[in-house]
Scaffold this motif. Sequence first.
Motif, short mmCIF file in Angstrom:
data_model
loop_
_atom_site.label_atom_id
_atom_site.label_comp_id
_atom_site.label_asym_id
_atom_site.label_seq_id
_atom_site.Cartn_x
_atom_site.Cartn_y
_atom_site.Cartn_z
N ASP A 38 0.81 -1.21 0.00
CA ASP A 38 0.00 0.00 0.00
C ASP A 38 0.85 1.27 0.00
O ASP A 38 0.71 2.14 0.85
CB ASP A 38 -0.92 -0.01 1.22
N ILE A 39 1.75 1.35 -0.98
CA ILE A 39 2.67 2.49 -1.04
C ILE A 39 2.00 3.68 -1.74
O ILE A 39 1.50 3.54 -2.86
CB ILE A 39 3.93 2.11 -1.85
N LEU A 73 13.52 12.70 1.58
CA LEU A 73 13.79 11.40 2.19
C LEU A 73 12.53 10.54 2.23
O LEU A 73 11.43 11.04 2.48
CB LEU A 73 14.32 11.62 3.61
N ILE A 74 12.72 9.26 1.95
CA ILE A 74 11.62 8.31 2.03
C ILE A 74 12.03 7.23 3.03
O ILE A 74 13.02 6.53 2.82
CB ILE A 74 11.33 7.67 0.66
N PHE A 75 11.30 7.12 4.12
CA PHE A 75 11.51 6.04 5.10
C PHE A 75 10.66 4.87 4.66
O PHE A 75 9.44 4.99 4.58
CB PHE A 75 11.07 6.48 6.49
N LEU A 76 11.31 3.74 4.37
CA LEU A 76 10.55 2.61 3.84
C LEU A 76 10.77 1.38 4.71
O LEU A 76 11.90 1.06 5.07
CB LEU A 76 11.01 2.32 2.40
N ASN A 77 9.69 0.74 5.08
CA ASN A 77 9.79 -0.60 5.66
C ASN A 77 8.52 -1.34 5.29
O ASN A 77 7.55 -1.36 6.04
CB ASN A 77 9.98 -0.54 7.18
N VAL A 88 5.41 2.86 3.40
CA VAL A 88 6.10 4.14 3.54
C VAL A 88 5.84 4.64 4.95
O VAL A 88 4.69 4.85 5.34
CB VAL A 88 5.60 5.16 2.50
N ILE A 89 6.92 4.77 5.75
CA ILE A 89 6.75 5.26 7.11
C ILE A 89 6.61 6.78 7.10
O ILE A 89 5.78 7.35 7.81
CB ILE A 89 7.97 4.86 7.98
N ALA A 90 7.44 7.42 6.31
CA ALA A 90 7.35 8.87 6.16
C ALA A 90 8.07 9.24 4.89
O ALA A 90 8.96 8.54 4.43
CB ALA A 90 8.00 9.57 7.35
N ALA A 91 7.67 10.39 4.30
CA ALA A 91 8.35 10.87 3.10
C ALA A 91 8.14 12.36 2.99
O ALA A 91 7.05 12.86 3.32
CB ALA A 91 7.81 10.17 1.85
N GLY A 92 9.18 13.05 2.57
CA GLY A 92 9.04 14.49 2.41
C GLY A 92 10.39 15.17 2.47
O GLY A 92 11.43 14.51 2.46
N PRO A 93 10.37 16.54 2.52
CA PRO A 93 11.63 17.27 2.64
C PRO A 93 12.38 16.82 3.88
O PRO A 93 11.77 16.57 4.92
CB PRO A 93 11.18 18.72 2.78
N ASN A 141 10.63 8.89 13.31
CA ASN A 141 10.55 8.18 12.03
C ASN A 141 11.63 7.12 11.91
O ASN A 141 11.39 6.04 11.36
CB ASN A 141 10.63 9.18 10.88
N LEU A 142 12.82 7.43 12.42
CA LEU A 142 13.89 6.44 12.40
C LEU A 142 13.49 5.21 13.19
O LEU A 142 13.69 4.08 12.76
CB LEU A 142 15.17 7.04 12.97
N ARG A 143 12.90 5.46 14.38
CA ARG A 143 12.51 4.34 15.23
C ARG A 143 11.42 3.53 14.57
O ARG A 143 11.45 2.30 14.55
CB ARG A 143 12.06 4.84 16.60
N ARG A 144 10.45 4.22 13.99
CA ARG A 144 9.34 3.50 13.35
C ARG A 144 9.83 2.70 12.13
O ARG A 144 9.26 1.67 11.79
CB ARG A 144 8.27 4.49 12.92
N THR A 145 10.90 3.17 11.49
CA THR A 145 11.39 2.47 10.31
C THR A 145 12.30 1.30 10.68
O THR A 145 12.20 0.21 10.13
CB THR A 145 12.18 3.43 9.41
N TYR A 146 13.18 1.56 11.64
CA TYR A 146 14.20 0.56 11.96
C TYR A 146 13.86 -0.30 13.16
O TYR A 146 14.63 -1.15 13.55
CB TYR A 146 15.56 1.24 12.16
N GLY A 147 12.71 -0.07 13.77
CA GLY A 147 12.33 -0.88 14.91
C GLY A 147 13.25 -0.65 16.08
O GLY A 147 13.70 0.46 16.32
N GLY A 148 13.56 -1.75 16.78
CA GLY A 148 14.28 -1.61 18.04
C GLY A 148 15.78 -1.55 17.94
O GLY A 148 16.48 -1.93 18.86
#
Lengths: 379, 267
Positions: free
Chosen positions: B32-33, B217-221, B224-229, B238-245
């Motif tokens: 669902d990108i 930047l596009i955070f992808l896992n 799309v976790i986040a994308a924008g300037p 956003n880093l945490r939500r993308t890369y987990g623990g």
Amino acid sequence: MPGLLADYTLQNVMLGAALIGVISGVLGAFAVLRRQSLLGDALAHAALPGVCIGFMMAGAREMGSIMGGALFTGVAAALLMVALTRNTRLKMDAALAAMLSLGFALGVVLLTWIQRRGGASQAGLDSFLFGQAAATTRADLYPMMILAGIALLGVALLWKPLKLMTFDPDFAAVTGLPVQWLERLLTAMIALAVVTGLQMVGVVLMTAMIIAPGAAARQWCGSLLGMVVLSAVLGALAGVGGGLVSALAPGLSTGPVVVLLATLIALLSLLLAPRRGLIPAWWRRRHRRSHTSTDRILQTLYELAREHGDWRYRVEQGAVDAYHGMITEPQLSTLADRGLVVPAQHMPDEGRHWQLTETGVAHAAEYAQRRRRRFGNGA
Amino acid sequence: MDHELGQPHEPDLALHVEDLTVSYGDRPALWDIDLNIPPGVLAGVIGPNGAGKSTLLKAILGLVPLSAGHVRLFGHTYAEQRRRVGYVPQRSSVDWDFPTTAVDVVTMGLYGRMGWFRWPGRRERDRALRALEEVGMDALADRQISELSGGQQQRVFIARALVQQPDLLLLDEPMAGVDATTERSIIDILGRLRREGRTIIVVHHDLQTVQRYFDWLIFLNVRVIAAGPIDSVYTARNLRRTYGGQVALLDEGRQRNGGPEDAGPAG
């Protein structure tokens, strides 16, 4: 010799063998680069049942019908392999092996059945196993010429797409090439090459005609065009040589002789080719020692000892070789003769070690200082 | 509203991805990108291993079948925009022992517009040499590709994409396995292209350099976790939500941001 070359049978044999060599050399070059060397093997074995079916349908040893049958089962097997790898968890090597033995088993069963049925005309059919050059007639050559013509024309016309697809299939697809269709086409053309060689070289050993010329040519060439052309030439050479020998020595199957020749060419190429051959590479490594002075190697031992904080540190010779990318044995012996290093043993399962002597340490330190003065501290 | 094929859809965006799902077997690789990238940005795609970064590029290029959704480049499908798009695959995706030279590989970038049957000539070689010059590789044009270093091979790949003069350039981990000097020169090339108004999308794996290199930047896992300037999306959250623990990464992200936990809504 001129009298021999004018011999009608021999002319047929040489022409046929040259045709086989050229077509399998050209397509084999692609197969080798695409890491599909065994594809030819599987196709050849899968063609055997087709040979029998073609024979049964024609009711006689009629080449057009036999080659048609061989082509049909060969291509069918290739498509089946692709479908197997796509839709099951089987990998390509497993699919190839399965198709190879399945085809061969089916072929041998049909072959024995035809033989049991009797009739004089089936006599020559088992020559398809190992190939028989001496029996080649002018009429046999025509279908071979047509198949070779089709395959070569295909490669010439589709040169750029085939080249791009062989080097980088994803990029080929991105530029809009129908990569899947091209792959099927290339496979079909390899099947053509295999079928062309069946009668003279035989199903069992046809794979060598696909692999050996391409592998040999790769050693000598820096461009795809050069490789494909040379592969064709080498293929023809092996084919004609093998064909001649087996035609002159009655009863000798052609396939094995051709394979021995092709393998010899490949072996010599692996050893001798100037840039990629084993012997020139060994020679270069050996030769490089004249550029690397004994002082530099002493320096390496010195640096290692310093890093380990132990002037008595024992360095394994393999490590020195690896660091300098050459065989350092002669230099180390020279250093030992000058009393700067001594051989030593470390672990029983390791190779020879070397250790600096006190003079060696002094000598190396002085050399390092000279270098520092000359090149500054960063050197 | 119904859309007709051939009609431009979101023509003001360099890349428009909507409802995209790609699955290998039973597991979705991308789910669902939705993604919109304006023209003229240098965008990084970051995410952990298996996040679907390469798959995203391949889906944009039509190399993998889409289970759902659509992709538009400057308002049109990829098939319609082929010539405006350049692709630099991962260096490891090909066998570098192939018998060919650097300039020949770059020439392959022109095959697409030459048709199937015409052979490359002087003009194609000149263009390929210019592209090699752009990446500082013209001196090695006639070198066998097997004799090039990893960084040099990577620059040959970039030249193969540049020779097409693409408006949109997609690169899959161009910095992987290259030395610092090459990385520097690659990012210089990409910066120059962006200043020329081209759009560049780079799959990237090194979080250390993200802020310096990219302006989008596009955070992808998988999603799309986040994308924008970059200023608005490069946050610890956003880093945490993308890369987990992965705590080490988290701490680093926080340090770099220095300030509040989250700078605002993701774009």
